[in-house]
Design an enzyme around this catalytic site. Sequence first.
Site, PDB file in Angstrom:
ATOM      1  N   PRO A  41      35.122   2.551  41.537  1.00 24.93           N
ATOM      2  CA  PRO A  41      36.524   3.198  41.506  1.00 24.93           C
ATOM      3  C   PRO A  41      37.058   3.729  42.601  1.00 24.93           C
ATOM      4  O   PRO A  41      36.282   4.428  43.167  1.00 24.93           O
ATOM      5  CB  PRO A  41      36.441   3.881  40.342  1.00 24.93           C
ATOM      6  CG  PRO A  41      35.129   4.471  40.315  1.00 24.93           C
ATOM      7  CD  PRO A  41      34.328   3.455  40.796  1.00 24.93           C
ATOM      8  N   HIS A  60      29.049   4.186  43.830  1.00 26.62           N
ATOM      9  CA  HIS A  60      29.802   4.639  42.438  1.00 26.62           C
ATOM     10  C   HIS A  60      31.205   4.754  42.769  1.00 26.62           C
ATOM     11  O   HIS A  60      32.039   5.367  41.528  1.00 26.62           O
ATOM     12  CB  HIS A  60      29.132   5.789  41.850  1.00 26.62           C
ATOM     13  CG  HIS A  60      29.387   7.026  41.897  1.00 26.62           C
ATOM     14  ND1 HIS A  60      29.536   7.593  43.249  1.00 26.62           N
ATOM     15  CD2 HIS A  60      29.576   8.104  41.129  1.00 26.62           C
ATOM     16  CE1 HIS A  60      29.725   8.803  43.257  1.00 26.62           C
ATOM     17  NE2 HIS A  60      29.977   9.013  41.825  1.00 26.62           N
TER      18      HIS A  60
END
Length: 408
Positions: A313, A337
């Site tokens: 994200p 991540h």
Amino acid sequence: MNADSYQLLEVADGKPIKLWTQGVAVEDDARRQLMNTARMPFIFKHLAVMPDVHLGKGSTIGSVIPTLGAIIPAAVGVDIGCGMIAARTSLTAGDLPDNLRGLRSAIERAVPHGRSLGRGKRDIGAWDQVPESVDRAWAPLAGRFKRITDKYPRLLNTNNRRHLGTLGTGNHFIEVCLDEAQRVWFMLHSGSRGVGNAIGSHFIERAQADMRQHLATLPDRDLAYFEEGSRHYDDYVEAVGWAQDFARQNRALMMQAVIAAARSVIAKPFEAELEAVNCHHNYVQKERHFGREVLVTRKGAVSAQQGELGIIPGSMGAGSFIVRGLGNPEAFCSCSHGAGRSMSRTQAKKTFTLEDQIRATAHVECRKDVDVIDEIPMAYKDIERVMHAQRDLVEVVHRLRQVVCVKG
């Protein structure tokens, strides 16, 4: 694999560090912290560092730490099993309501989020009346939790069952997104909530207590560790495994609630989970690398085995990515991540104004108030640079952009 895609940092009296940070700044404090970890005697081969790397507690966020015969609880951290889940639906952008406020409100009603504490005050981030669906999901976790709390009773008085299926605060979020074909996705970010925090904190303290006589010789007291075969090593492995399962189930329950909330607002029938991913990015597990079975701690990193799907994200105003792993052995088959913070929450609040936050999220239906300025997109690294730096770790399958964002 192209060796030029990572920078090699040799560490005196330690293992090397391989950094996939081409074109992305690495703060000096984070570099020093990585070198401290690389000097631990049980590090296997090298550390792998992802492009979202930044300073963390004890160990650096955005690092992959392979170990032999030992485990560092603070490297796993206190948000054990934190990660992402995403699901593609059969909806397209044209099926969404013109005004997205109602969809955001329906999601906020369906999933407890945020935190409110005080004498006699109910925490809005926990269930008041636990739904049957949550109790059904808790049932297979309950027996294992009892085994853990029989040994460590202080973990019983935590937010456990009442936090299952809830979001939390900080950088945890729920989003409605559109991909490159204008298809609607639901995506969310959360972990093991209060009980995972308690487990992580307890065993970090336990490791420091067990190593009391040796703390002065450690580069950082938060690098205190358990040796394999010790009582607390086995207990920690059991507890961390349970917390990771709790976190995965927590995300699955919230996704069910988000889908149901959307169906209450969107008249058109739709399918969900046509493509689905549920992945941790703060966790530890045994894996085989370079011919050895090792413990791999991913502190802010995602498994990216060959063909494996993952989620990277961006911040609440930038794009996100569904990716497929390329199985790069030098990175212990891992990827970043997220975008990674470029400044602390305190610095972000000092640097940016509410007007900055409103401008940066003009295209997203979300909270626009002073309490979320620390999550402003400009407090994060450039996601485009982060993705370019790890081009030999993953390939992009879908690019998502947020249209609704719920934060605690």
